[in-house]
Write an enzyme that holds these catalytic residues in place. Structure first.
Site, PDB file in Angstrom:
ATOM      1  N   TYR A   1      11.366  -5.212  -7.765  1.00  0.00           N
ATOM      2  CA  TYR A   1      12.245  -4.320  -6.995  1.00  0.00           C
ATOM      3  C   TYR A   1      12.560  -4.984  -5.656  1.00  0.00           C
ATOM      4  CZ  TYR A   1      13.373   0.221  -8.902  1.00  0.00           C
ATOM      5  OH  TYR A   1      13.964   1.229  -9.585  1.00  0.00           O
TER       6      TYR A   1
ATOM      7  N   THR B   1      34.278  -8.778 -10.428  1.00  0.00           N
ATOM      8  CA  THR B   1      33.132  -8.886 -11.317  1.00  0.00           C
ATOM      9  C   THR B   1      32.874 -10.372 -11.527  1.00  0.00           C
ATOM     10  OG1 THR B   1      34.702  -8.619 -13.127  1.00  0.00           O
ATOM     11  CG2 THR B   1      33.362  -6.712 -12.576  1.00  0.00           C
TER      12      THR B   1
ATOM     13  N   LYS C   1      33.869 -12.314 -16.023  1.00  0.00           N
ATOM     14  CA  LYS C   1      35.134 -12.549 -16.726  1.00  0.00           C
ATOM     15  C   LYS C   1      35.469 -14.037 -16.597  1.00  0.00           C
ATOM     16  CE  LYS C   1      36.610  -7.742 -16.217  1.00  0.00           C
ATOM     17  NZ  LYS C   1      35.885  -7.036 -15.153  1.00  0.00           N
TER      18      LYS C   1
HETATM   19  N1  DSN Z   1      36.945  -3.208 -18.864  1.00  0.00           N
HETATM   20  C1  DSN Z   1      37.502  -4.238 -18.037  1.00  0.00           C
HETATM   21  C2  DSN Z   1      38.655  -4.895 -18.709  1.00  0.00           C
HETATM   22  O1  DSN Z   1      38.582  -5.057 -19.912  1.00  0.00           O
HETATM   23  O2  DSN Z   1      39.623  -5.316 -18.087  1.00  0.00           O
HETATM   24  C3  DSN Z   1      37.801  -3.789 -16.680  1.00  0.00           C
HETATM   25  O3  DSN Z   1      36.798  -2.969 -16.196  1.00  0.00           O
END
Ligand code: DSN
Length: 463
Positions: free
Chosen positions: A51, A251, A254
């Site tokens: 933690y 994020t 990706k």
């Molecule tokens: N779910 C994501 C996407 O596929 O673009 C965005 O949060």
């Protein structure tokens, strides 16, 4: 036999099944990617046991000296990867992109304040204040009105649409691209406190400087959400909003290919408030193991190999766009500058839900998606979204994009004969179709020529 297989054969079998799916199908959902064995090793490491509530050098629990070192390294790499100004820093603790955005809202808005963001079917995101209208006639009259402003629907599905007044801007009905003059007019009329760009399905680059000027004209803060494009921006292959927007959220899983999580970049003064938005505003302890994954991934992002990868993602996307158009598909905005494409299916026999499922059975995994002026419901929208980040990680290039476009057309032409069936009956036909099965076999053969690296070098060496 692995420890997992010995201790929990049921879960081990599911892991093996999912590995086989990922190996043998073409993952073309633009928000997905495949991480290096080093990233996955870091995510599975002992960092998950600790933690670490608090920030670097100021934790609530003892025993966090090593976590502090890890998080400092991750922040340094994030600053380097995105070439932030000297007085900017990074938060790497938000558990996901939605949390990162919420933390910015907590730091900059009061409930009831106005935010202005991109309309979701035109490419925005749920966490930018999304609500929708379930009534078909209202959706149709809204699309027909030609207005570029959306005030939300009666179904406030996201917490952001419950907490804030939301004004959303649409793309130009003709070009389906941003109309910056209209965006400015809307901003001047509604005077948002926060102006947001970015999202999930806008295939074109954004003119961040123009949006900055609009934000300045109305005294708004500007948040650029680059969740989709982060890797391409870090690699320098598309323009960056860093240093232009007040805050940049993303994020990490990706195009950035760094495991799951999020990064927030801002001037140190604003970031201090945002840090409080993350903790205690939204979260308890961060997922240190995910931060370890992000840190390793960012180390990879800083290499020349990653820059080559990011360039190829864009090249593949452009090739795929050209080949899909040659095969008679219409693309929203006529193509894409980045890593994703939206196929406009309004003139095709199959719409989003049916086509996405047919393609999946053929081994090509995309997703149904809304599109500008869509009058169809989100559960069966008018477009299909495809992207090239994952297939490029496999090492695929332009020649493979040509082949993929050809399969996509073949699936549409073949499955069209069952377009009028109910969905379950349609899927049944697809599953029994020898043509679809043959395409799936050919897809798997292509995938085997471009295998995903599943094991760490250490494991391979020790075998
Ligand atoms: N779910 C994501 C996407 O596929 O673009 C965005 O949060």
């Amino acid at each position: 036999m692995s420890t997992l297989a010995k201790n929990d054969p049921a879960v081990a079998a599911l892991v093996a099944k999912e590995e086989a799916r990922q190996q043998n199908k073409l993952s073309m959902i633009p928000s997905e990617n495949f991480f290096s064995p080093a990233v996955r090793e870091a995510v599975g490491s002992v960092f998950m046991h600790k933690y670490a509530e608090g920030n670097i050098g100021g934790r609530y629990y003892e025993g966090n000296a090593v976590i502090d070192e890890l998080e400092t390294l991750a922040v340094d790499r994030a600053r380097q990867a995105f070439q932030v100004p000297a007085d900017w820093s990074a938060n790497v603790q938000a558990l996901a992109g939605s949390n990162a955005n919420l933390a910015v809202y907590l730091a900059t808005l009061e409930p009831g304040d106005t935010m202005m963001a991109m309309y979701l079917p035109d490419g925005g995101h749920l966490s930018h204040g999304w609500s929708f209208e379930p009534s078909k006639s209202k959706r149709e009259s809204d699309a027909d009105s030609g207005s570029l402003v959306y005030h939300g629907g009666s179904r406030k599905v996201n917490i952001t649409s419950r907490m804030f007044k939301v004004v959303q801007y649409k793309t130009d009905p003709d070009t389906k691209e941003f109309n910056y003059d209209e965006l400015e007019k809307i901003a001047l009329e509604y005077k948002p406190k926060l102006l947001i760009t970015g999202g999930t399905a806008y295939p074109r680059d954004i003119d961040y400087r123009r949006v900055r000027a609009i934000a300045d004209a109305v005294g708004a803060l500007y948040m650029a959400d680059i969740a989709h494009e982060a890797g391409l921006i870090a690699a320098g292959v598309i323009p960056s909003p860093v240093g232009i927007a007040d805050v940049v959220t993303m994020t990490t899983h990706k195009t950035l290919r760094s495991g799951r999580g999020a990064i927030i970049l801002a001037h140190q003064d604003l970031l201090t408030k945002i840090n409080r938005g993350v903790l205690p505003g939204l979260q308890g302890g961060p997922f240190n193991n995910n931060i370890a994954g992000i840190c390793v991934g960012l180390g990879e992002v800083l290499t020349d190999e990653f820059k080559t990868y990011a360039r190829q993602v864009v090249n593949n996307n452009k090739q795929l766009a050209a080949d899909l158009q040659t095969k008679g598909f219409f693309l929203v905005t006529g193509g894409g500058d980045k890593h994703l494409l939206l196929i406009d299916l309004t003139k095709e026999p199959l719409q989003g839900k049916y086509f996405a499922r047919a393609l999946d059975h053929a081994g090509i995994v995309g997703n149904m998606n809304g599109m500008p002026q869509d009058t169809r419901p989100p559960a069966n929208p008018s477009a299909l979204r495809l992207g090239t980040p994952w297939v490029t990680t496999r090492g695929m290039k332009e020649a493979q994009m040509k082949q993929i476009a050809s399969w996509v057309r073949e699936v549409m032409d073949h499955a069209a004969q069952w377009a009028d069936l109910e969905f379950d009956a349609f899927e049944e036909q697809i599953m029994q179709s020898p043509t679809i099965a043959t395409i799936a076999t050919d897809v798997a053969a292509l995938c085997q020529k471009f295998p995903l690296q599943l094991k760490t070098t250490e494991t391979i060496k020790n075998q």
